[in-house]
Design a protein around this motif. Structure first.
Motif, PDB file in Angstrom:
ATOM      1  N   ASN A  41       7.959   6.143  -6.560  1.00  0.00           N
ATOM      2  CA  ASN A  41       8.147   7.473  -5.804  1.00  0.00           C
ATOM      3  C   ASN A  41       7.923   7.297  -4.377  1.00  0.00           C
ATOM      4  O   ASN A  41       8.259   8.175  -3.599  1.00  0.00           O
ATOM      5  N   VAL A  42       7.492   6.191  -3.835  1.00  0.00           N
ATOM      6  CA  VAL A  42       7.375   5.686  -2.555  1.00  0.00           C
ATOM      7  C   VAL A  42       7.797   4.328  -2.193  1.00  0.00           C
ATOM      8  O   VAL A  42       7.649   3.480  -3.381  1.00  0.00           O
ATOM      9  N   ASP A  43       7.921   3.774  -0.986  1.00  0.00           N
ATOM     10  CA  ASP A  43       8.348   2.547  -0.806  1.00  0.00           C
ATOM     11  C   ASP A  43       7.175   1.492  -0.519  1.00  0.00           C
ATOM     12  O   ASP A  43       7.242   0.304  -0.851  1.00  0.00           O
ATOM     13  N   VAL A  44       6.049   2.199   0.001  1.00  0.00           N
ATOM     14  CA  VAL A  44       4.911   1.262   0.324  1.00  0.00           C
ATOM     15  C   VAL A  44       3.774   2.093  -0.027  1.00  0.00           C
ATOM     16  O   VAL A  44       3.681   3.564   0.244  1.00  0.00           O
ATOM     17  N   ALA A  45       2.953   1.569  -0.252  1.00  0.00           N
ATOM     18  CA  ALA A  45       1.488   2.206  -0.629  1.00  0.00           C
ATOM     19  C   ALA A  45       0.240   1.491   0.153  1.00  0.00           C
ATOM     20  O   ALA A  45       0.209   0.337   0.019  1.00  0.00           O
ATOM     21  N   CYS A  46      -0.597   2.079   0.963  1.00  0.00           N
ATOM     22  CA  CYS A  46      -1.584   1.501   1.806  1.00  0.00           C
ATOM     23  C   CYS A  46      -3.010   1.894   0.925  1.00  0.00           C
ATOM     24  O   CYS A  46      -3.410   3.076   0.733  1.00  0.00           O
ATOM     25  N   THR A  47      -3.616   0.793   0.778  1.00  0.00           N
ATOM     26  CA  THR A  47      -5.050   1.038   0.027  1.00  0.00           C
ATOM     27  C   THR A  47      -6.029   0.236   0.660  1.00  0.00           C
ATOM     28  O   THR A  47      -5.955  -0.828   1.347  1.00  0.00           O
ATOM     29  N   ALA A  48      -7.336   0.298   0.078  1.00  0.00           N
ATOM     30  CA  ALA A  48      -8.376  -0.496   0.339  1.00  0.00           C
ATOM     31  C   ALA A  48      -8.166  -1.918  -0.129  1.00  0.00           C
ATOM     32  O   ALA A  48      -7.927  -2.071  -1.203  1.00  0.00           O
ATOM     33  N   ARG A  49      -8.523  -2.866   0.681  1.00  0.00           N
ATOM     34  CA  ARG A  49      -8.456  -4.320   0.428  1.00  0.00           C
ATOM     35  C   ARG A  49      -9.236  -4.549  -0.870  1.00  0.00           C
ATOM     36  O   ARG A  49      -8.839  -5.241  -1.839  1.00  0.00           O
ATOM     37  N   GLN A  50     -10.365  -3.982  -1.032  1.00  0.00           N
ATOM     38  CA  GLN A  50     -11.381  -4.304  -1.999  1.00  0.00           C
ATOM     39  C   GLN A  50     -10.782  -3.734  -3.343  1.00  0.00           C
ATOM     40  O   GLN A  50     -11.302  -4.052  -4.314  1.00  0.00           O
ATOM     41  N   LEU A  51     -10.039  -2.737  -3.423  1.00  0.00           N
ATOM     42  CA  LEU A  51      -9.529  -2.060  -4.721  1.00  0.00           C
ATOM     43  C   LEU A  51      -8.300  -2.786  -5.033  1.00  0.00           C
ATOM     44  O   LEU A  51      -8.051  -2.754  -6.613  1.00  0.00           O
ATOM     45  N   TYR A  52      -7.483  -3.490  -4.477  1.00  0.00           N
ATOM     46  CA  TYR A  52      -6.349  -4.246  -4.876  1.00  0.00           C
ATOM     47  C   TYR A  52      -6.744  -5.236  -6.129  1.00  0.00           C
ATOM     48  O   TYR A  52      -6.057  -4.791  -7.021  1.00  0.00           O
ATOM     49  N   PRO A  53      -7.642  -6.037  -5.994  1.00  0.00           N
ATOM     50  CA  PRO A  53      -8.116  -6.828  -7.448  1.00  0.00           C
ATOM     51  C   PRO A  53      -8.250  -5.837  -8.660  1.00  0.00           C
ATOM     52  O   PRO A  53      -7.921  -6.235  -9.666  1.00  0.00           O
ATOM     53  N   THR A  54      -8.931  -4.988  -8.452  1.00  0.00           N
ATOM     54  CA  THR A  54      -9.285  -3.818  -9.490  1.00  0.00           C
ATOM     55  C   THR A  54      -8.012  -3.109  -9.900  1.00  0.00           C
ATOM     56  O   THR A  54      -7.783  -3.080 -11.343  1.00  0.00           O
ATOM     57  N   PHE A  55      -7.172  -2.651  -9.266  1.00  0.00           N
ATOM     58  CA  PHE A  55      -5.711  -2.235  -9.654  1.00  0.00           C
ATOM     59  C   PHE A  55      -4.983  -3.178 -10.381  1.00  0.00           C
ATOM     60  O   PHE A  55      -4.463  -2.826 -11.303  1.00  0.00           O
ATOM     61  N   VAL A  56      -5.185  -4.607 -10.122  1.00  0.00           N
ATOM     62  CA  VAL A  56      -4.407  -5.583 -10.783  1.00  0.00           C
ATOM     63  C   VAL A  56      -5.156  -5.713 -12.311  1.00  0.00           C
ATOM     64  O   VAL A  56      -4.382  -5.901 -13.113  1.00  0.00           O
ATOM     65  N   GLN A  57      -6.624  -5.908 -12.191  1.00  0.00           N
ATOM     66  CA  GLN A  57      -7.393  -6.147 -13.257  1.00  0.00           C
ATOM     67  C   GLN A  57      -6.884  -5.048 -14.434  1.00  0.00           C
ATOM     68  O   GLN A  57      -6.993  -5.312 -15.675  1.00  0.00           O
ATOM     69  N   LYS A  58      -6.917  -3.691 -13.829  1.00  0.00           N
ATOM     70  CA  LYS A  58      -6.930  -2.619 -14.605  1.00  0.00           C
ATOM     71  C   LYS A  58      -5.528  -2.234 -15.254  1.00  0.00           C
ATOM     72  O   LYS A  58      -5.007  -1.398 -15.882  1.00  0.00           O
ATOM     73  N   GLY A  59      -4.395  -3.154 -14.691  1.00  0.00           N
ATOM     74  CA  GLY A  59      -2.980  -2.884 -15.038  1.00  0.00           C
ATOM     75  C   GLY A  59      -2.267  -1.814 -14.317  1.00  0.00           C
ATOM     76  O   GLY A  59      -1.389  -1.278 -14.775  1.00  0.00           O
ATOM     77  N   VAL A  60      -3.125  -1.060 -13.327  1.00  0.00           N
ATOM     78  CA  VAL A  60      -2.283  -0.165 -12.633  1.00  0.00           C
ATOM     79  C   VAL A  60      -1.037  -0.702 -11.917  1.00  0.00           C
ATOM     80  O   VAL A  60       0.066   0.236 -11.826  1.00  0.00           O
ATOM     81  N   ILE A  61      -1.117  -1.745 -11.417  1.00  0.00           N
ATOM     82  CA  ILE A  61       0.255  -2.577 -10.974  1.00  0.00           C
ATOM     83  C   ILE A  61       0.024  -4.046 -11.532  1.00  0.00           C
ATOM     84  O   ILE A  61      -0.742  -4.427 -11.942  1.00  0.00           O
ATOM     85  N   LYS A  62       1.354  -4.719 -11.534  1.00  0.00           N
ATOM     86  CA  LYS A  62       1.416  -5.829 -11.923  1.00  0.00           C
ATOM     87  C   LYS A  62       1.606  -6.796 -10.732  1.00  0.00           C
ATOM     88  O   LYS A  62       2.464  -6.531  -9.982  1.00  0.00           O
TER      89      LYS A  62
END
Length: 305
Positions: free
Chosen positions: A200-221
């Motif tokens: 739905n968007v080309d780029v998403a900006c988020t907190a650095r600390q959250l990135y590993p969590t999103f990967v771990q929980k499968g929100v993103i690959k």
């Protein structure tokens, strides 16, 4: 949330949308008497607010732990609230419906500048990047320069890691929001990352600390996503603030006991990007570097009221 486990890391993270409940304009337009609102407050209870986050059970447990610490430090019974966006928590403290809150850096700077709260504790700045801007690996977007003409998901107008810091990053690359790229507010960090994952968007900006969590929980690959840019560190740490007429006993107890309780809890301190010893009763000069960041993207903190 900055910036881990899930929150504005919030530091940052420390980071659902508050503005859906309380309009930003209320920060300037409401002249209700906070002293009157606080006058009838119980001396045995405190209402504590944390910044907006996700429905993730791990994050909610961390917020509950922090609320417990506020109760233990103050010696009061705690009601824990999590309003819907970053600036709404400022209004809730200002109007006396919240006694104590943890605020992201820009929210704290705004609240201090508008005389809406009393900052009680502020932690030192982190040396880590505050924010990551993400794109799909097959999108051809590999750097901030490639964002030109694209759609970017930020988090919330009051988010430090999800708006101010990444927008400043893009501004350093010579890109102006609304001219060189289009932006939208997703309302939460996970919503922004999901918008990217769903195309739905080309780029998403988020907190650095959250990135590993999103990967771990499968929100993103991780093999499908690339970090196209990392922002500067936030020049100030997370803040604990109180309503302006909170009783002195609660203030002094929080200043004396809360820092050690937070430091002893690895999950809470990591989530909020907390390290080192906080400054008690900070002057506004502590937050001045944030004003410089805001000005670099054409935002006057006063305009956010």
């Amino acid at each position: 949330m900055t910036e881990g486990t899930t929150m504005h890391a919030r530091a940052g993270i420390i980071a659902t949308s508050f503005i859906g409940i309380l309009a930003i304009g209320a920060l300037a337009g409401c002249s209700g008497d906070a002293n009157a609102a606080g006058a009838n407050k119980s001396t045995t209870e405190l209402v504590f607010a944390t910044p907006p986050g996700t429905d993730d059970p791990d994050e909610q447990a961390i917020m509950a732990d922090l609320a417990t610490m506020v109760g233990e430090a103050s010696g009061r019974t705690i009601t824990n609230l999590q309003p819907a966006d970053y600036l709404g928590v400022v209004e809730a403290v200002r109007n006396g419906s919240v006694d104590v809150a943890v605020l992201s850096q820009f929210s704290a700077a705004l609240a201090y500048k508008t005389d809406s709260v009393d900052p009680l504790l502020v932690w030192p700045a982190s040396t880590e990047p505050a924010s990551f801007c993400l794109a799909k690996k097959d999108s051809g977007i590999q750097s901030p320069a490639d964002v030109k003409g694209k759609q970017v998901a930020f988090i919330d107008p009051g988010s430090t890691t999800g708006y101010f810091m990444p927008k400043a990053l893009l501004a350093k690359a010579g890109l102006t929001d609304g001219t060189d790229y289009k932006s939208t507010f997703a309302g939460s960090h996970d919503s922004a990352v999901l918008a990217l994952a769903n195309g739905n968007v080309d780029v998403a900006c988020t907190a650095r600390q959250l990135y590993p969590t999103f990967v771990q929980k499968g929100v993103i690959k991780e093999d499908e996503i690339t970090v196209i840019a990392k922002s500067d560190p936030i020049p100030v740490g997370i803040s604990i603030v109180v309503r302006k007429d909170l009783d002195n006993d609660a203030r002094e107890a929080l200043k004396a006991k809360l820092p050690a309780l937070i430091t002893a809890n690895e999950k809470v301190s990591k989530t909020f990007g907390i390290s080192g010893q906080p400054t008690a009763d900070p002057e506004f000069s502590t937050y001045a570097p944030l004003v410089d960041v805001a000005e670099s993207i054409g935002v006057d903190l006063q305009d956010l009221r």
